[in-house]
Motif scaffolding. Structure first.
Motif, short mmCIF file in Angstrom:
data_model
loop_
_atom_site.label_atom_id
_atom_site.label_comp_id
_atom_site.label_asym_id
_atom_site.label_seq_id
_atom_site.Cartn_x
_atom_site.Cartn_y
_atom_site.Cartn_z
N GLY A 281 0.78 -1.23 0.00
CA GLY A 281 0.00 0.00 0.00
C GLY A 281 0.81 1.27 0.00
N HIS A 282 2.12 1.18 -0.22
CA HIS A 282 2.95 2.38 -0.24
C HIS A 282 3.89 2.31 -1.45
N ASP A 283 4.10 3.46 -2.07
CA ASP A 283 5.02 3.54 -3.21
C ASP A 283 6.37 4.07 -2.74
N LEU A 284 7.41 3.31 -3.06
CA LEU A 284 8.77 3.71 -2.72
C LEU A 284 9.58 3.87 -4.00
N PRO A 285 10.56 4.78 -4.02
CA PRO A 285 11.38 4.96 -5.23
C PRO A 285 12.25 3.73 -5.46
N ALA A 286 12.08 3.12 -6.60
CA ALA A 286 12.76 1.86 -6.89
C ALA A 286 14.28 2.03 -6.94
N VAL A 287 14.74 3.08 -7.62
CA VAL A 287 16.19 3.24 -7.81
C VAL A 287 16.89 3.40 -6.47
N ALA A 288 16.36 4.30 -5.62
CA ALA A 288 17.02 4.56 -4.35
C ALA A 288 17.00 3.33 -3.45
N VAL A 289 15.84 2.64 -3.39
CA VAL A 289 15.76 1.47 -2.52
C VAL A 289 16.70 0.37 -3.01
N SER B 161 6.03 -0.92 9.33
CA SER B 161 5.18 -0.33 10.36
C SER B 161 4.31 0.72 9.69
N ASP B 162 3.54 1.43 10.49
CA ASP B 162 2.66 2.46 9.92
C ASP B 162 3.44 3.64 9.35
N THR B 163 4.61 3.87 9.87
CA THR B 163 5.37 5.08 9.47
C THR B 163 6.64 4.77 8.69
N HIS B 164 7.22 3.58 8.87
CA HIS B 164 8.51 3.30 8.25
C HIS B 164 8.54 1.90 7.67
N TRP B 165 9.33 1.77 6.62
CA TRP B 165 9.69 0.46 6.06
C TRP B 165 11.19 0.31 6.23
N GLN B 166 11.61 -0.79 6.89
CA GLN B 166 13.01 -0.98 7.24
C GLN B 166 13.56 -2.23 6.59
N VAL B 167 14.82 -2.11 6.12
CA VAL B 167 15.54 -3.25 5.58
C VAL B 167 16.71 -3.51 6.52
N CYS B 168 16.76 -4.72 7.10
CA CYS B 168 17.80 -5.10 8.06
C CYS B 168 18.75 -6.08 7.38
N VAL B 169 20.06 -5.80 7.51
CA VAL B 169 21.09 -6.66 6.93
C VAL B 169 22.07 -7.00 8.05
N ALA B 170 22.20 -8.29 8.36
CA ALA B 170 23.10 -8.75 9.42
C ALA B 170 24.14 -9.68 8.83
N ASN B 171 25.33 -9.75 9.46
CA ASN B 171 26.39 -10.63 8.97
C ASN B 171 27.20 -11.13 10.15
N LEU C 284 22.79 -3.81 10.48
CA LEU C 284 22.55 -2.47 9.96
C LEU C 284 21.10 -2.36 9.50
N VAL C 285 20.47 -1.23 9.82
CA VAL C 285 19.05 -1.03 9.50
C VAL C 285 18.92 0.25 8.69
N ALA C 286 18.37 0.11 7.47
CA ALA C 286 18.05 1.26 6.62
C ALA C 286 16.56 1.54 6.76
N SER C 287 16.24 2.74 7.26
CA SER C 287 14.85 3.09 7.54
C SER C 287 14.35 4.09 6.51
N PHE C 288 13.20 3.77 5.85
CA PHE C 288 12.59 4.63 4.84
C PHE C 288 11.27 5.17 5.39
N PRO C 289 11.05 6.49 5.39
CA PRO C 289 9.77 7.05 5.86
C PRO C 289 8.68 6.86 4.81
N LEU C 290 7.64 6.14 5.16
CA LEU C 290 6.61 5.79 4.18
C LEU C 290 5.75 6.98 3.78
N GLN C 291 5.30 7.79 4.73
CA GLN C 291 4.41 8.89 4.41
C GLN C 291 5.09 9.91 3.50
#
Length: 506
Positions: free
Chosen positions: A379-387, A415-425, A482-489
């Motif tokens: 239900g949210h549009d995110l910029p493909a290139v940046a993500v 979540s309601d406000t953010h979409w997060q990508v977590c990368v662990a190693n 490491l967690v990259a957090s994107f603001p959805l709104q």
């Protein structure tokens, strides 16, 4: 010839020692003068008592004209002071009322019967003063030049009859033997006292100048240290700064100067980083224009292949993957240069699937296990290139950190406000200090190269209003998360104003 300049740490002890020597010499001279005056006064008093005693004892022998008894009395009186007789310090001459020598312990020098006129002038003057006094009294006459002193005492019989005069002569100053003894004692005691005072002065001078010496060493060692901050952490400088004197004030002033130097160095470092990043931006702009031309050609070839027809499903998937990858390269360059003001499309499942297809061969090459569970938000549009660029950079860095036989796990959280990508190693743990260095473009690899992967990632996230953070490790095998957090709104509002105009290739 250049003037000899002694260091302050040597000059102060020498000055104190010199003052001690001068003080010792002054004290010795003063003591010698006082002793000389004291001995002279004592000698005069003793000689006066001797003349008065002899005058009383010689009354009867003079009345009887008994020269032998008078001689014995005079000689006995002089023998009581053998040192004075040895030095010739005291001379006794007895004169009768006829101004003739009555008796003397030195008859060869003062023969019996010799007239007063044959005696020294000081004796003549003293004798005549006594003979001419009424009633008879004592007389004191100093020889010319104050070399000797003559004390005269009258020999008085019954009814104040003047029978003669006792003349006693002694040097006006102390004798040679006395002077030698005084000088010898003063020299020994003075040398001991001066040595003690000099040692005390030198020790005090060294103690007083020791803080200055330590401060000088700290100042001299400043250029030899790696950084000014290490100098500020010096315990010697810290301890001297607590002193409540001039040395403490100098130490505090020097500390303030070092802090100013450290601040200037920090500012200079930031300026150099800004200049370096600006140079990177200029280089990137030049490369972007050069890369866009072949990118346009390759996209044109893909389009021509489709127009020719006969494309099966596998070929279409390959051409689509190549087309999206080439657009990704172009749009990434434009995003870094702040030229791509609008995203051309939203993030799709295929974009994340393409990333997994690109990352699997790299993971297999490193023999690293990759677990991929990244899905776009609903239900949210995110910029493909940046993500895509952010996720790609984070995963590639995690694979490099994990190394052979390592593990990398990538997953997404919404979540309601953010979409997060977590990368662990499973690689070495990453702390906040090193992460800041990596995201600011100041961390260099072992071969001296400057890593810009996380710097680009942080810059893209900052442009989108997101953040790159460290999360608590997942024990025991994943110490770095490491967690990259994107603001959805915010990103959804950005997507709502996009147009359909494609980005022009240079």
């Amino acid at each position: 010839m250049p003037a000899l300049r002694l260091p302050y740490r040597t000059l102060v002890p020498l000055a104190l020692t010199g003052v001690a020597l001068l003080a010792g010499i002054a004290v010795a001279l003063t003591t010698f003068f006082l002793i000389d005056r004291h001995v002279e006064a004592n000698a005069e008093a003793e000689t006066r008592r001797l003349a008065s005693t002899l005058a009383r004892a010689l009354v009867q022998p003079v009345l009887r004209n008994d020269i032998w008894q008078s001689y014995q009395l005079v000689r006995a009186a002089t023998e009581s002071t053998p040192q004075e007789r040895q030095d010739g310090a005291v001379e006794i001459v007895v004169m009768d009322a006829r101004e003739q020598v009555f008796v003397s312990p030195a008859p060869r020098q003062y023969p019996i019967g010799a007239h007063l006129s044959t005696l020294p002038a000081s004796m003549i003057e003293a004798t005549r003063k006594v003979l001419g006094s009424h009633p008879p009294g004592t007389a004191r006459v100093a020889e010319a030049g104050d070399r000797s002193l003559v004390l005269a005492a009258p020999i008085v019989g019954d009814e104040d009859e003047l029978l003669g005069v006792v003349l006693a002569t002694h040097p006006a100053a102390i004798s040679r033997a006395q002077r030698a003894a005084v000088v010898r004692q003063l020299t020994v005691l003075g040398l001991i006292a001066v040595a003690l005072v000099a040692l005390g002065g030198a020790s005090l001078g060294l103690r007083l100048t020791a803080p200055l010496g330590r401060l000088q060493e700290v100042m001299q060692n400043t250029p030899r240290r790696a950084t000014v901050r290490e100098q500020l952490q010096s315990p010697e400088l810290t301890s001297m700064g607590t002193r409540q004197d001039e040395v403490g004030e100098l130490a505090r002033t020097f500390t303030a100067m070092l802090r100013q130097i450290a601040a200037n160095q920090e500012l200079e470092r930031h300026i150099q980083e800004a200049e370096r990043l600006a140079s990177i931006g200029q280089i990137s702009a030049s490369i972007a224009h050069e890369v866009n031309n072949p990118l346009g050609g390759m996209l044109g070839v893909i389009q021509n292949r489709r127009l020719r027809g006969g494309v099966d499903e596998a070929t279409e998937r390959t051409l689509g993957l190549l087309e999206r990858g080439l657009h990704q390269i172009h749009e990434t360059l434009q995003a870094l240069l702040n030229e791509a003001r609008r995203e051309q499309r939203s993030l799709q499942v295929d974009d994340l699937h393409d990333l997994e297809l690109l990352l699997r061969p790299e993971a297999e090459h490193l023999q690293c296990a990759l677990r991929w569970q990244v899905a776009p938000p609903t239900g949210h549009d995110l910029p493909a290139v940046a993500v895509r660029q952010v996720v790609l950079n984070l995963t590639l860095n995690a694979l490099a950190a994990a190394g052979k036989r390592g593990q990398v796990q990538a997953w997404s959280e919404s979540s309601d406000t953010h979409w997060q990508v977590c990368v662990a190693n499973t690689g070495p743990a990453l702390d906040q200090v090193r992460l800041d260095a990596l995201t600011h473009g100041t961390e260099r690899s072992a071969d001296g190269r400057l890593g810009l992967g996380l710097w680009i990632t942080a810059r893209i996230l900052h442009t989108l209003g997101g953040r790159l953070n460290l999360r608590a490790p997942l024990p025991p095998e994943l110490p770095t998360v490491l967690v990259a957090s994107f603001p959805l709104q915010q990103l959804s509002r950005l997507s709502s104003v996009q147009d359909d105009t494609p980005t022009r290739l240079a």
